[in-house]
Design a protein around this motif. Structure first.
Motif, mmCIF file in Angstrom:
data_model
loop_
_atom_site.group_PDB
_atom_site.id
_atom_site.type_symbol
_atom_site.label_atom_id
_atom_site.label_comp_id
_atom_site.label_asym_id
_atom_site.label_seq_id
_atom_site.Cartn_x
_atom_site.Cartn_y
_atom_site.Cartn_z
ATOM 1 N N THR A 56 -13.708 25.658 32.526
ATOM 2 C CA THR A 56 -13.452 25.617 33.963
ATOM 3 C C THR A 56 -14.248 26.722 34.665
ATOM 4 O O THR A 56 -14.734 27.664 34.024
ATOM 5 C CB THR A 56 -11.960 25.813 34.247
ATOM 6 O OG1 THR A 56 -11.588 27.145 33.857
ATOM 7 C CG2 THR A 56 -11.115 24.801 33.479
ATOM 8 N N GLU A 58 -12.980 28.961 36.515
ATOM 9 C CA GLU A 58 -12.201 30.191 36.297
ATOM 10 C C GLU A 58 -12.531 30.807 34.940
ATOM 11 O O GLU A 58 -12.713 32.025 34.818
ATOM 12 C CB GLU A 58 -10.705 29.879 36.395
ATOM 13 C CG GLU A 58 -9.809 31.100 36.216
ATOM 14 C CD GLU A 58 -8.335 30.738 36.265
ATOM 15 O OE1 GLU A 58 -7.515 31.649 36.033
ATOM 16 O OE2 GLU A 58 -8.003 29.559 36.526
ATOM 17 N N ASP A 59 -12.608 29.950 33.916
ATOM 18 C CA ASP A 59 -12.956 30.438 32.579
ATOM 19 C C ASP A 59 -14.374 30.998 32.548
ATOM 20 O O ASP A 59 -14.645 32.003 31.887
ATOM 21 C CB ASP A 59 -12.823 29.311 31.550
ATOM 22 C CG ASP A 59 -11.376 28.986 31.220
ATOM 23 O OD1 ASP A 59 -10.518 29.875 31.400
ATOM 24 O OD2 ASP A 59 -11.111 27.849 30.794
#
Length: 213
Positions: A56, A58-59
């Protein structure tokens, strides 16, 4: 960095077994989802690289913040797989050896392409192995002493048109000056009788696969 072992963790099949294969002095390289695996297990990659299309946003930012170096690229306009990008970077560091973890998985095309990277390492004179939960794979161009370790079986497969002058010592099924041609299965499922075995070859590229089951 010259002379160090580089451990590339990439996005194939991963698990706790990866952590057991890592050594304290390894230079850690995270490739795409493999970088996230390292970070989630409390390890800081020296470099993380890839297109990061398997994580993602975010990751991806977590990977960026938790890596010493970070390199990303466009997932559409790139010529190399994430693993090959990491591998090319590792070779450029003139390491003592390279180990690839997470290079095998459900995508057979990626698994096969990663096995082909072993030939590039062999041509550069850099020892390289692919390890997963059940197998250890290397490619040799010259005589090699093999350690039995936890593996029950040893299989030999040519990846050049033929491999000549194959002589095996310390194996259940010995060979003497044999030739294996690509497509033959003669070298499948041999067994080491002692803790070490000797593989001699004269010419060609020979894939050596040690398996636990």
């Amino acid at each position: 960095m010259s002379g160090k072992r580089i451990a590339i963790v990439t996005g194939g099949s991963l698990g706790d077994w990866v952590l057991k294969e890592l050594q304290p002095d390894d230079l850690l390289v995270g490739s795409d989802r493999g970088a996230l695996f390292l970070i989630e297990n409390g390890l800081r990659p020296h470099i993380s690289l890839g297109d990061f299309d398997s994580v993602t946003l975010e990751d991806k930012e977590k990977i960026r913040a938790s890596s010493t170096l970070f390199m990303d690229c466009d997932p559409v306009y790139k010529d190399l797989t994430d693993t090959e990008m990491a591998f090319e970077w590792a070779l450029s560091q003139q390491p003592g050896s390279i180990v690839l973890l997470g290079a095998l998985g459900t995508r057979f095309d990626h698994s096969l392409a990663n096995i082909h990277l072993l030939r590039k390492a062999a041509d550069c004179g850099t020892p390289c192995r692919i390890i997963d939960a059940s197998n250890e794979i290397r490619l040799i161009r010259e005589s090699t002493v093999l350690q039995k370790g936890p593996y029950a079986h040893v299989s030999l497969l040519p990846v050049s048109l033929e491999v000549t002058g194959i002589t095996l010592r310390g194996f259940q099924y010995p060979l003497e000056q044999a030739t294996l041609q690509i497509g033959q299965s003669l070298g499948i499922s041999n067994v080491l009788l002692e803790e070490t075995g000797d593989i001699q070859i004269e010419a060609g590229y020979l894939l050596v696969i040690q398996s636990k089951d």
